[in-house]
Design a protein around this motif. Structure first.
Motif, PDB file in Angstrom:
ATOM      1  N   TRP A 171     -61.972 -75.704 -58.475  1.00 45.96           N
ATOM      2  CA  TRP A 171     -60.827 -76.780 -59.040  1.00 45.96           C
ATOM      3  C   TRP A 171     -61.244 -78.134 -59.508  1.00 45.96           C
ATOM      4  CZ3 TRP A 171     -56.322 -77.267 -61.111  1.00 45.96           C
ATOM      5  CH2 TRP A 171     -55.837 -78.604 -60.759  1.00 45.96           C
ATOM      6  N   GLN A 172     -62.116 -78.553 -58.645  1.00 44.06           N
ATOM      7  CA  GLN A 172     -62.498 -79.944 -58.788  1.00 44.06           C
ATOM      8  C   GLN A 172     -63.114 -80.020 -60.311  1.00 44.06           C
ATOM      9  OE1 GLN A 172     -61.910 -82.653 -57.231  1.00 44.06           O
ATOM     10  NE2 GLN A 172     -60.640 -81.394 -55.917  1.00 44.06           N
TER      11      GLN A 172
ATOM     12  N   GLU B 120     -62.302 -74.668 -54.150  1.00 43.30           N
ATOM     13  CA  GLU B 120     -62.175 -76.104 -54.214  1.00 43.30           C
ATOM     14  C   GLU B 120     -63.195 -76.694 -55.020  1.00 43.30           C
ATOM     15  OE1 GLU B 120     -60.377 -79.527 -53.522  1.00 43.30           O
ATOM     16  OE2 GLU B 120     -59.595 -77.401 -52.769  1.00 43.30           O
ATOM     17  N   ARG B 121     -64.424 -76.044 -55.044  1.00 44.39           N
ATOM     18  CA  ARG B 121     -65.554 -76.608 -56.291  1.00 44.39           C
ATOM     19  C   ARG B 121     -65.050 -76.230 -57.719  1.00 44.39           C
ATOM     20  NH1 ARG B 121     -70.704 -73.293 -57.066  1.00 44.39           N
ATOM     21  NH2 ARG B 121     -68.941 -71.929 -58.031  1.00 44.39           N
TER      22      ARG B 121
ATOM     23  N   ASP C  78     -66.418 -70.602 -54.728  1.00 44.05           N
ATOM     24  CA  ASP C  78     -65.761 -71.851 -53.930  1.00 44.05           C
ATOM     25  C   ASP C  78     -64.671 -72.320 -54.707  1.00 44.05           C
ATOM     26  OD1 ASP C  78     -65.385 -74.184 -52.851  1.00 44.05           O
ATOM     27  OD2 ASP C  78     -67.415 -74.942 -52.695  1.00 44.05           O
TER      28      ASP C  78
ATOM     29  N   ARG D 223     -52.104 -74.105 -59.352  1.00 47.65           N
ATOM     30  CA  ARG D 223     -52.417 -75.725 -58.869  1.00 47.65           C
ATOM     31  C   ARG D 223     -52.162 -76.363 -59.953  1.00 47.65           C
ATOM     32  NH1 ARG D 223     -57.573 -75.938 -54.842  1.00 47.65           N
ATOM     33  NH2 ARG D 223     -56.885 -78.068 -54.583  1.00 47.65           N
TER      34      ARG D 223
END
Length: 307
Positions: free
Chosen positions: A145-146, A142-143, A140, A62
């Motif tokens: 990555w954020q 997505e967490r 998680d 990503r």
């Protein structure tokens, strides 16, 4: 919260960015101490290398698209992200009571059967990590990555700012060299005009002296003189050189990557200067041609750093 730095270093509409840049940011996000660092050097293409902690290695795919979305399209970019857990309020620790009872009973039996000194205490028993169960929250993606993105975004902002600042210096340096190149070209044009006119007269006088006893066709003589004079004229080369310089100056003001286009224009300028040098019959013009080639080489070296 993540501090966002919006960087768009505009130089009178100029967006000249160097491929040699550095950016770094460190911040505690979600109980983790996260740092992101970007370094880049010259490269013909976009070559991205990403280093992440093994537990977050799945985020590597990503990072590159994110950098491209920020406008990074050329250069060898090394990205390093490190993550250290500072505190985790979500983690919980529980005691395995059944295991603890059996473990303490075994210690007492060991003491009694072998007559050992009784030093059973909370701290000595707690050395056995199997007594505890750490219940961590589920992964998680997505967490994660954020959290990483929050820090990476600021590092990229600083990286782009550094590239823009260096690009501004390169732009002004290259602009000065282009003006010097224009001055040399103007001097060559003046000397060439005088040289062509003088060459035509000298050739005509020489032919008349050699063929003084032979009737001459005036039209043929003028034609031949004109042909020979045209061979040493560099007007066409200078016109094309001027056109390339104008195109270079215009392209340098475009937003986005322009390094490859500028490199191509430098090649075309070199071509015209070399052709002019091969045609000149004047030592002063030959010296100016050498000076032009020196300036073009300096510009070419600078352009290698431009994205």
């Amino acid at each position: 919260e993540c501090i966002k730095i919006i960087v768009c270093r505009q130089m009178g509409g100029i967006m000249f960015r160097s491929m040699t840049a550095f950016g770094r940011h460190r911040e505690i996000v979600g109980g983790r101490d996260i740092s992101a660092e970007l370094r880049s050097v010259n490269s013909r293409y976009f070559d991205c290398s990403v280093r992440l902690p093994r537990a977050l290695s799945y985020l590597e795919e990503r990072v590159k698209p994110y950098l491209q979305s920020r406008g990074i399209s050329r250069g060898k970019v090394d990205v390093t992200v490190s993550v250290e857990t500072v505190s985790s309020e979500e983690d919980s620790v529980s005691l395995d009571t059944a295991y603890a009872s059996g473990y303490i009973a075994a210690l007492k039996k060991l003491r009694d059967e072998f007559g050992l000194v009784d030093d059973i205490s909370v701290m000595t028993v707690a050395l056995n990590r199997d007594l505890f169960r750490v219940l961590a929250p589920e992964e998680d993606a997505e967490r994660d990555w954020q959290d990483v993105l929050c820090v990476l975004e600021v590092a990229v902002d600083r990286f782009l700012e550094a590239g823009a600042a260096e690009g501004q210096r390169l732009y002004y340096d290259v602009t000065k060299k282009l003006e010097i190149l224009r001055a040399y070209a103007a001097s060559i044009a003046e000397l060439s005009a005088v040289d062509v006119s003088g060459y035509r007269k000298k050739l005509e006088e020489r032919l008349r002296g050699l063929l003084s006893d032979i009737p001459l066709d005036e039209n043929r003589l003028l034609t031949e003189c004109a042909i020979f004079a045209d061979r040493i004229s560099v007007d066409e080369e200078l016109v094309r050189l001027s056109s390339h310089i104008d195109a270079f100056a215009t392209t340098a003001k475009f937003e986005g990557p322009v390094g490859r286009k500028l490199d191509f224009l430098i090649q075309e300028m070199n071509r015209e200067v070399n052709t002019a040098g091969s045609k000149c019959q004047n030592a002063a013009i030959a010296q100016l041609v050498v000076e032009c080639k020196c300036e073009l080489e300096k510009i070419r070296e600078q352009i290698q750093n431009i994205e």
